[in-house]
Scaffold this motif. Structure first.
Motif, PDB file in Angstrom:
ATOM      1  N   THR A  73     -11.971 101.100  27.595  1.00 28.38           N
ATOM      2  CA  THR A  73     -11.309 100.979  26.306  1.00 28.38           C
ATOM      3  C   THR A  73     -10.385 102.167  26.108  1.00 28.38           C
ATOM      4  O   THR A  73     -10.295 103.035  26.992  1.00 28.38           O
ATOM      5  CB  THR A  73     -12.326 100.904  25.158  1.00 28.38           C
ATOM      6  N   TYR A  74      -9.709 102.203  24.962  1.00 29.37           N
ATOM      7  CA  TYR A  74      -8.902 103.382  24.636  1.00 29.37           C
ATOM      8  C   TYR A  74      -9.160 103.791  23.195  1.00 29.37           C
ATOM      9  O   TYR A  74      -9.729 103.024  22.392  1.00 29.37           O
ATOM     10  CB  TYR A  74      -7.419 103.137  24.891  1.00 29.37           C
ATOM     11  N   ILE A  75      -8.754 105.016  22.846  1.00 28.87           N
ATOM     12  CA  ILE A  75      -8.898 105.548  21.496  1.00 28.87           C
ATOM     13  C   ILE A  75      -7.527 105.962  20.998  1.00 28.87           C
ATOM     14  O   ILE A  75      -6.606 106.210  21.782  1.00 28.87           O
ATOM     15  CB  ILE A  75      -9.871 106.745  21.467  1.00 28.87           C
ATOM     16  N   GLN A  76      -7.380 106.019  19.688  1.00 31.61           N
ATOM     17  CA  GLN A  76      -6.097 106.402  19.099  1.00 31.61           C
ATOM     18  C   GLN A  76      -6.362 107.277  17.868  1.00 31.61           C
ATOM     19  O   GLN A  76      -7.367 107.095  17.162  1.00 31.61           O
ATOM     20  CB  GLN A  76      -5.300 105.155  18.708  1.00 31.61           C
ATOM     21  N   ALA A  77      -5.443 108.193  17.598  1.00 34.25           N
ATOM     22  CA  ALA A  77      -5.636 109.180  16.540  1.00 34.25           C
ATOM     23  C   ALA A  77      -5.043 108.702  15.213  1.00 34.25           C
ATOM     24  O   ALA A  77      -4.659 107.545  15.058  1.00 34.25           O
ATOM     25  CB  ALA A  77      -5.029 110.513  16.961  1.00 34.25           C
ATOM     26  N   ALA A  78      -4.978 109.645  14.235  1.00 37.27           N
ATOM     27  CA  ALA A  78      -4.394 109.448  12.905  1.00 37.27           C
ATOM     28  C   ALA A  78      -5.107 108.312  12.172  1.00 37.27           C
ATOM     29  O   ALA A  78      -6.334 108.313  12.062  1.00 37.27           O
ATOM     30  CB  ALA A  78      -2.899 109.220  13.004  1.00 37.27           C
ATOM     31  N   GLN A  79      -4.348 107.319  11.662  1.00 34.85           N
ATOM     32  CA  GLN A  79      -4.948 106.242  10.872  1.00 34.85           C
ATOM     33  C   GLN A  79      -5.901 105.370  11.677  1.00 34.85           C
ATOM     34  O   GLN A  79      -6.653 104.577  11.112  1.00 34.85           O
ATOM     35  CB  GLN A  79      -3.868 105.367  10.217  1.00 34.85           C
TER      36      GLN A  79
END
Length: 872
Positions: free
Chosen positions: A612-618
């Motif tokens: 999977t992947y992760i993402q920052a901010a909102q």
């Protein structure tokens, strides 16, 4: 106390149901296919490329999944799917009135043979005009285009139709045909077998009578038997309205009846109708159908309605080994019984709900649902499974698949509901469902099979298991005795699988394997046999592995140097789908023959257990675990654009890793620059695919393990992660987590396929053994630690070198060079070689590349191997 026992019984029932449900096979995939009107599917086969071909009829114009317009009122409709169930092409075939090509088989050239009923009239795709209704046979090429077609009739009969069809080992076909007697009493149905050549010439036609005069007889099914004959199931209805019975007929290769067997009782209201009969691996027969009969001498259970009734007969076809009535509270209709590795799957449909005390444990999904029941080899119910949508989904055909699972095709009018994931196209559609293998044998790093024989342990304690994983024409041959030169394991080479065509579909771990095929010619050129005058070129056949030709017109006699001599060849093969496919095909002479197969894994392609992947901010707390992609991007100025990816792999137990490379498939999504993708080790394996977010993601535990430049080309990109994987394994870890990131802040989005993508999955490619270390795997080798060895000099060798032969050799002596991939090649040697003397070998014309080789020295006394280095 009574309440305690009631609670205990309820608990045991729940445990029983849970065990049954747990054992059910999973749906791997399903497809709904159709047009705007009505479709009726009649058959399905698995094709040589691992895909599927469906055949039936259609009343729909072009639209939805149907590419062609109607030729008449109802046409044949053929659909080709790939291994994942995706449509590759479809064809509509017919005349101006109506036609049905409901039976199909694949031909050796990759094309297809179809057979069915031809209604009166011509036009459309039909080259001939029929006046009375005849059989229509069509040959298609691999892409569905007509190569030729014929219309065939049965003399003095009309309204002929094909009930079943099987391909024969010689490329011809056997058709089970029903037709009506033009001059008979009330034009009763009659049953025939029709044998056709590969080009559809009629070789013979045989008619089969009922049990009494004036019976109406309908042939329901036909199967091939190991002796070259046939077994067929007839539906016989007495003119006086007596009930049907199972009527089984065994014939020889010419269709002449050898024996008959009737199963059922001749009483009103107790009809038993056969739908499936085939020979089993043990030489007996499995018979399936439906029955309304009460219990009687040959039926141990009373039918409550119309129930499945399955009967196992012995080799003679006369003795019942076991029989099973499979019951529910409403009528059921059995259409097929499939033999799998550990039992039988009964395929049919059901109107029933699940009712306590009966054999159906799940409710119907709609009016009519597919009902599958698994029986053990002893006839005990192992599980049952109900499948369908909210209306009706009735199966019409099924087939076992090469991976150990099976597929069925049904006529479906259900919308998205229950188990159906795709909407109905029109009134009724084709519905194909692929079921996964229940308990696919755990892939092994080493597997040896005694083709055509039982378990056998060699002198060096290597086990060759009894013959299994084979498909196709089931035929073996063996000799009771005889000295096989070049080996001490004579028993291994005396038996073999030998038939016009057959295959092995062996479960292995994905990655590179070395496959060694063992051969010995025990017929042609053997004194005192019918094949004594045969020799070179008497047997020549082809071998394919993973769809690629690796041996063409292989001649055992020539390659081994005569009859009753052991010979083997080794090939490196890459396996990506968990199944090693080996196909043995008829070549220029006689038929294939193989004595044993060895499969040695040298490397594994591991799929991720999570990615999977992760993402920052909102997106700080957003999980992307079910996405079909994972992504990498890093921007120092805009944290909302930052993405990193995680992958987790399960390492094989007790298999030391020599090297490990991470491969991911994708591209630079934004431009054509080469963006550096780095991999890092992660010690914390507790993250989950559906739980990880930027907020809780573990940090990298290592510096960069390596990197690769990712550009705009879709392809696999590879990073060497050996150091971390080996360290994890050596510390006792069984899981390996890796982090992908861009530390260079290049602000460019990289997108890769995840394991949910459907193809081109991420891989951890690990090498587990030294592929050049073949000494321990060569089953024809005899350990020679107590013998004086031969010596090679000079070593390294060039064009010429000398072998000082061991004095313990005896008889003819031969030499082979084995390269690092395990492939062997004979080395020319002088005549009159004598043990204990020096022999000069010349390899100047053999194109041996620089590297380490094993020189195999073989004689009647023993076989030895000497390591040599070929220098420039």
């Amino acid at each position: 106390m009574r309440q305690f026992f009631l609670r205990l019984q309820f608990l045991m029932l729940c445990l029983s149901l849970s065990a049954s449900l747990f054992a059910q096979p999973a749906i791997q995939w399903q497809r709904t296919l159709g047009g705007s009107d009505e479709e009726y599917v009649r058959s399905v086969i698995q094709t040589a490329d691992g895909g599927y071909l469906l055949s039936g009829r259609s009343a729909s114009p072009a639209g939805f999944d149907k590419s062609d317009s109607l030729r008449g009122r109802v046409d044949a409709w053929i659909v080709k799917l790939n291994a994942a169930g995706e449509k590759e092409w479809d064809k509509t075939l017919g005349g101006i009135y109506g036609d049905d090509l409901g039976k199909v088989a694949q031909t050796p050239d990759g094309g297809y043979f179809l057979a069915g009923a031809s209604y009166p009239g011509g036009g459309g795709d039909k080259a001939e005009t029929s006046e009375t209704g005849e059989l229509w046979v069509v040959k298609l090429n691999a892409t569905g285009n007509i190569l030729w077609q014929k219309q065939l009739g049965v003399e003095n009969y009309y309204n002929a139709g094909v009930r079943d069809m099987k391909m024969l080992p010689d490329g011809g076909f056997i058709l089970a045909v029903g037709a009506q007697d033009i001059g008979g009493y009330d034009n009763l149905n009659q049953a025939f077998l029709m044998r056709l050549s590969a080009d559809a010439k009629v070789q013979w036609v045989k008619r089969y009578d009922g049990l009494q005069p004036r019976d109406a007889v309908s042939v329901q099914c036909v199967s091939l038997t190991s002796d070259g004959g046939f077994v067929l199931g007839l539906e016989t209805t007495y003119f006086e309205d007596h009930p049907d019975v199972y009527h089984i007929v065994k014939t020889d290769a010419q269709g002449i009846v050898q024996w008959k067997r009737v199963l059922g009782v001749l009483e009103d209201g107790q009809a038993s109708v056969v739908r499936s009969v085939s020979q089993t691996r043990d030489g007996g027969y499995i018979v399936g159908g439906t029955s309304k009969a009460l219990a009687f001498s040959e039926k141990s259970e009373r039918s409550l309605s119309t129930d499945y009734w399955v009967v196992k007969l012995d080799r003679s076809g006369q003795k019942i080994e076991w029989e099973k009535t499979i019951q529910a509270d409403r009528p059921e209709n059995l259409i097929d019984v499939l033999e799998l590795a550990d039992g039988f799957v009964v395929v049919g449909d059901s109107e029933s709900s699940n009712t306590g005390g009966l054999d159906k444990t799940e409710p119907n999904r709609g009016v009519l649902s597919t009902w599958l029941v698994k029986l053990s080899n002893a006839g005990q119910i192992m599980w049952d499974k109900t499948l369908g949508g909210s209306f009706y989904d009735t199966p019409n055909a099924s087939t076992a698949t090469r991976d150990g699972g099976f597929v069925f095709v049904a006529n479906s009018a259900s919308p998205v509901s229950g188990d159906k994931t795709e909407p109905s196209r029109g009134g009724a559609d084709y519905w194909i469902v692929k079921l996964a293998p229940e308990n696919l044998p755990l892939p092994q790093t080493t597997l040896r099979i005694n083709a055509g024989g039982p378990d056998f342990t060699t002198a060096t304690k290597k086990l060759f298991i009894a013959d299994k994983y084979y498909a196709g024409t089931d035929r073996t041959s063996s000799i009771a005795s005889g000295d096989i030169l070049g080996t001490t394991n004579d028993v291994l080479y005396r038996s073999a699988r030998s038939a016009p065509s057959f295959s092995y579909n062996i479960p292995v771990q994905n990655g590179q394997v070395n496959v060694t095929l063992h051969f010995a010619e025990t017929y042609f050129g053997v004194p005192g046999t019918k094949g004594e005058k045969g020799g070179t070129s008497s047997r020549r056949f082809h071998v394919n592995m993973e769809g690629s030709r690796i041996l063409t017109n292989y001649d055992i006699f020539a390659q081994a140097g005569g009859a009753l001599r052991a010979n083997q060849v080794t090939f490196p093969v890459m396996v990506t789908d968990g199944i090693l496919n080996i196909d043995f095909l008829t070549g220029a002479a006689d038929q294939p023959r193989v004595s044993a197969i060895e499969v040695i894994s040298t490397g594994l392609n591991l799929a991720p257990v999570a990615d999977t992947y992760i993402q920052a901010a909102q997106f700080l707390n957003t999980n992307f675990g079910t996405s079909s992609t994972f992504e990498v991007k890093y921007s120092s100025g805009d944290i909302s654009k930052r993405r990193a990816s995680y992958l987790k792999f399960q390492l094989p137990a007790q298999t030391p890793v020599i090297s490990a490379k991470l491969r991911v498939y994708g591209h630079n999504h934004e431009n054509n620059k080469g963006i550096l993708l780095h991999a890092y080790g992660v010690n914390d394996d507790s993250w989950t695919e559906t739980g990880i977010t930027k907020q809780n993601a573990p940090a990298a535990s290592t510096a960069s393990l390596g990197f690769v430049a990712v550009n705009d080309v879709y392809q696999y990109y590879e990073i060497d992660v050996t150091s971390f994987v080996k360290a994890q394994q050596q510390s006792g870890e069984t899981l390996v987590s890796l982090l992908l990131n861009d530390p260079s802040n290049q602000n460019t989005r990289l997108i890769f396929n995840s394991k949910e993508a459907g193809s081109n999955f991420p891989q951890l490619v690990i090498q587990t053994t030294n592929s050049s270390a073949r000494l321990g795997e060569e089953e024809v080798l005899v350990e020679s630690k107590d013998k004086q060895p031969s010596i090679v000099f000079p070593n390294p060798v060039k064009d010429h070198f000398t072998v000082s032969l061991s004095p313990e050799h005896a008889g003819p002596i031969s030499f082979e060079m084995i390269n690092a991939a395990g492939k062997s090649r004979s080395v020319p040697a002088p005549q009159n070689i004598k043990p204990g003397e020096n022999t000069e070998l010349n390899i100047s014309g053999e194109s041996f590349h620089t590297g380490i080789y094993l020189l195999k020295v073989k004689s009647d006394a023993f076989t030895e191997v000497v390591k040599v280095l070929v220098a420039e």
